[in-house]
Design an enzyme around this catalytic site. Structure first.
Site, PDB file in Angstrom:
ATOM      1  N   HIS A 374       0.801  -1.228   0.000  1.00 45.79           N
ATOM      2  CA  HIS A 374       0.000   0.000   0.000  1.00 45.79           C
ATOM      3  C   HIS A 374       0.828   1.268   0.000  1.00 45.79           C
ATOM      4  CE1 HIS A 374      -4.009  -1.832   0.868  1.00 45.79           C
ATOM      5  NE2 HIS A 374      -3.253  -2.784   1.394  1.00 45.79           N
ATOM      6  N   LYS A 677     -14.783   8.068  -3.444  1.00 46.23           N
ATOM      7  CA  LYS A 677     -15.994   8.386  -2.666  1.00 46.23           C
ATOM      8  C   LYS A 677     -16.563   9.741  -3.097  1.00 46.23           C
ATOM      9  CE  LYS A 677     -13.893   5.725   0.978  1.00 46.23           C
ATOM     10  NZ  LYS A 677     -12.930   5.805   2.108  1.00 46.23           N
TER      11      LYS A 677
END
Ligand code: NBG
Length: 836
Positions: A374, A677
């Site tokens: 990540h 989002k």
């Protein structure tokens, strides 16, 4: 009636369904009153809002458990291949609303509460979220749990039950203040403690060799033993009967050690032992500073990895004869390197405790794990000092040395006389003091390795993990992140979701690509009006929240320009501030300038030990104070900082944004998920070609995305060529003015020197290249201004962003993991009658 098992059990189940876990408003209202009475011990007149939340949560939990039992029974009987998602962080967010939605009883619960004179919204508001994560990585894990259940994939998520999650952020005098997150204080209705499900975890001590049946064996004599106890949270999918669970481990002292201390009369010693053991799961580490050297953190990682693997082996041996086919039963995903010690632990368990021979154990191990990376930031790559590692996990260090020896021998055969390559590939960093490199261990010990966006995976292959990629290119793949549309659109933006459903039906909730059906409506005046009305409502709600939390009054009719995420220099909140200052100066100079009024909103936590990030928070507040109070600009620019950005607050933010700020230095943000989002809720992005921004732009179209800045390759080139930030400062008067103001105390008259460290950093080395991107950014913001003036055009962009964002559903991401990495299939669950 025939005497089949089905005929015997069905009526009983139906009756139970009817009386205890029925889904009608009446059944919910009845259960709610029961729980208020018998669980909370309250009658309605004296019940507090929190009592009511608990009563409804228990009502919902019963309905979850019913599905969970069926699910568990089915998996057991079918011996289903199972995904185990290992993550040190899960940022779940409030559970009640999500569970109501997934069970399909949101409306019924609303009606039930209404029949009792209560408001569901007020009850939802009571819930405190479990903040068991720092940011994107932990929230991604939560989105993935939701999709795994929705796609009916047998899954166990394993993690740590921190007693204190990520700190709560308060702002005092513009500075961040951290407060302990006592999330368990009022009880957690969602978890089920499993005091009988415990495992011992060894720590410290030394190893010794012995022979057994002619075999050479190693015994680990630990100096400490702690016990891990399981706490389960059911996770139901959307409109399916599948309920998986999240199993979090809590550390406790072992009885045997208490006894030892008691027997020697050392009562206080025994109590101390208990306290020390329980410390392991006390607190989540904020992701600041260097991970190195934090003994407790390594203990946390090993503790939960060991509990998880012991639990998996227990489950496996319920039906299998040997651990040797562990990899057929489980696909274990490592969410970053935090759980990577599991690789050495599985080897230890197989070789030392189950007598599996080394080669076989290594094959099974490599076939079991998958590793998701990540981050590329070198300072965030986990390395443990060898002395620390060996004092805590002496046996694991031996195992890692042995894995390394065998691996490097192979490499020497394949690439003779390439010592540099050997040094880079080694699991042990020996360039200075020695470290165990967790990313190398995770990569070598896994069958598949993936990054979280196309660019990131490519940079991994070419950079940090290049040597591993040379050896086994097929091991590497990409799975671009995704987010769950259930929480981030259906639950948190009911108006927009309702509008969408009214036009294209509700298939999008499970198949987000269906949002494409909105495209033909993008210029439809009636739809546009409804779209703007829904978004206007959300902006008004956010304005009210800002007012309540900060006292700052903002106007919902201005352009809402929002940057919410953890504070970090690479994310460049201070570049955003430079634009704010520039815009402010312009408005002061040209009071009649034709620019739309803007509200610039920030939110995010800074790691407690990250001085510069905290100074940026202070800078935002200092600028806000000056700008917001300046009557001369007549409210055309406002700045606000929403304190304590968490999942609950986030749900009010994404639906209210016009402009989404995704402005990291190219090559530094692995993916980003906030960007998705925002887009899902109709915000238009201003961003660099970084992380998933690139793919978002490809999907929504270059015309519907405000792009600026250097590319990742250009960033590298500039650095290589000797980047001189001062050149930009000297040559751009707007930039010079802004920086001089910040540096000279224009925004901090009481402490003129306050922001000097920031300015010195920018004019010194400017490692995140703000100054190189400044002009492009400010010009791009001007294009935003132009575009926003045309409300029809802007609304069209907004609709198209939503319509084309379907690819970024976590359902798509999980399907890719299932096919390419885990090789697992859905296992649908039936509720009526016997599960099979
Ligand atoms: C973060 C990245 C984000 C990414 C999330 C989820 C860590 C270590 N990494 O860009 O910075 O979106 O992971 O993949 O928290």
């Amino acid at each position: 009636m025939t005497k089949t098992p089905r005929a015997r059990t069905t009526p009983a189940r139906l009756t139970q369904e009817d009386t205890r876990t029925g889904l009608s408003p009446q059944a919910i209202a009845r259960a709610f009153c029961d729980n208020l009475f018998y669980v909370q011990g309250r009658f309605p007149k004296v019940a507090t809002p929190h009592d009511r939340f608990m009563a409804l949560a228990y009502t919902v939990r019963d309905r979850l458990l019913q599905r969970w039992i069926h699910t568990a029974e089915t998996y057991y009987q079918r011996q289903s291949r199972t995904v185990c998602y290992l993550s040190a962080e899960f940022l779940l967010g409030p559970q009640l609303g999500k569970n109501l939605i997934n069970l399909g009883i949101y409306g019924a619960a609303e009606e039930a509460m209404k029949s009792l004179g209560l408001d569901l919204g007020d009850i939802l508001d009571q819930e405190e979220e479990p903040g068991l994560g720092n940011g994107g990585l932990g929230r991604l894990a939560a989105c993935y749990i939701d999709s795994l259940a929705t796609l009916e994939i047998p899954t166990i998520a394993y993690g740590i039950r921190y007693e204190f999650g990520i700190f709560n952020q308060a702002i005092r005098d513009g500075w961040q203040v951290e407060m302990t997150d006592k999330w368990l204080r009022l009880g957690n209705p969602w978890e089920i403690a499993r005091p009988q499900l415990t495992f011992g975890v060894k720590l410290g001590g030394h190893t010794e060799t012995y022979t057994e049946d002619g075999r050479y064996k190693v015994r680990w004599n630990p100096s400490h033993l702690v016990r891990g106890t399981a706490y389960d949270t059911p996770t139901v999918g959307y409109h399916v009967n599948t309920a998986n669970f999240l199993r979090l481990w809590r550390a406790e002292a072992t009885e045997s050690f208490d006894f030892r201390a008691f027997n020697t009369g050392d009562y206080y010693g025994a109590v101390m032992e208990k306290i020390v053991s329980e410390n392991i799961t006390k607190v989540l580490y904020p992701n600041d500073e260097l991970p190195q050297g934090k003994q407790l953190r390594l203990q946390q990682q090993y503790f939960f990895a060991s509990c998880a693997l012991q639990d998996m082996i227990r489950l496996h041996l319920q039906t299998a004869r040997s651990v040797e086919d562990f990899d057929r039963k489980f696909a274990v995903q490592l969410n970053d390197t935090h759980p990577a010690i599991a690789i050495a632990e599985l080897m230890r368990l197989m070789v030392d405790e189950y007598n599996v021979d080394w080669d076989r154990a290594w094959r099974v191990t490599q076939n079991t794990f998958g590793y998701t990376n990540h981050t590329l930031l070198p300072e965030a790559l986990e390395r443990w000092p060898v002395p620390l590692f060996s004092s805590l996990l002496p046996r694991h260090l031996e195992i890692i040395y042995e894995i390394n020896r065998r691996f490097l021998d192979e490499v020497r055969v394949r690439c003779p006389d390439d010592d540099d390559r050997i040094r880079r590939l080694s699991l042990i960093d020996e360039t200075g003091p020695r470290f165990v490199r967790m990313a190398n261990l995770a990569t070598l010990g896994s069958r598949m390795v993936n990054g979280v966006a196309k660019l990131h995976s490519e940079l991994l292959r070419k950079g940090v993990l290049r040597d591993f990629c040379d050896l086994a290119p097929d091991k590497f793949t990409n799975v671009t992140n995704g987010v769950t549309p259930r929480r981030f659109l259906l639950l948190s933006n009911p108006r927009l979701a309702g509008l969408i459903t009214s036009r294209i039906g509700d298939g999008w909730v499970k198949n987000l690509d269906q949002l494409r059906q909105l495209e033909p409506l993008a210029s439809d005046p009636e739809f546009q009006t409804a779209w703007r009305a829904a978004r206007r409502h959300n902006k008004t709600a956010l304005a009210a929240l800002l007012r309540a939390r900060t006292g700052v009054q903002v106007d919902a009719d201005t352009l809402f320009d929002i940057q919410v995420k953890r504070l970090h220099e690479y994310k460049r909140q201070h570049l955003n501030v430079l634009h704010v200052v520039t815009l402010y100066n312009r408005l002061c100079r040209e009071p009649s300038a034709d620019v739309p009024a803007r509200t610039v909103i920030f939110g995010g936590k800074a790691a407690p030990g990250y001085f510069v990030a905290k100074l940026i928070i202070k800078l935002i507040h200092a600028v806000a104070e000056r700008v917001n109070a300046d009557a001369a600009i007549g409210g055309r620019l406002k700045v606000a900082f929403l304190p304590d950005f968490n999942v609950k607050n986030a749900q009010h933010v994404y639906p209210a944004a016009d402009l989404s700020e995704q402005i990291s230095t190219a090559g530094m943000e692995a993916s980003g998920t906030g960007n998705m989002k925002f887009g899902l809720n109709g915000a238009v992005t201003i961003g660099t070609l970084d992380g998933a921004n690139i793919e978002i732009r490809d999907e929504v179209g270059a015309d519907n995305f405000f792009l600026f800045g250097l590319t990742a390759a250009e960033v590298q080139q500039r650095k290589a060529a000797g980047y001189r930030p001062r050149d930009h400062y000297e040559s751009d008067p707007r930039l010079k003015e802004a920086i001089d103001q910040i540096g000279s105390g224009f925004f901090s008259p009481e402490q003129p020197e306050l922001f000097q460290p920031l300015v010195n950093n920018l004019l010194g080395s400017d490692p995140f290249m703000l100054l190189a991107d400044y002009a492009a950014y400010v010009d791009c913001q001007e294009r935003v201004n132009q575009a926003y003036r045309d409300q029809e055009g802007w609304t069209r962009m907004s609709i198209l962003n939503t319509a084309r964002i379907g690819y970024f559903s976590s359902d798509r991401a999980i399907r890719e993991y299932c096919e390419r990495i885990w090789r697992v299939k859905p296992e649908p669950i039936t509720l009526d009658g016997d599960p099979i």
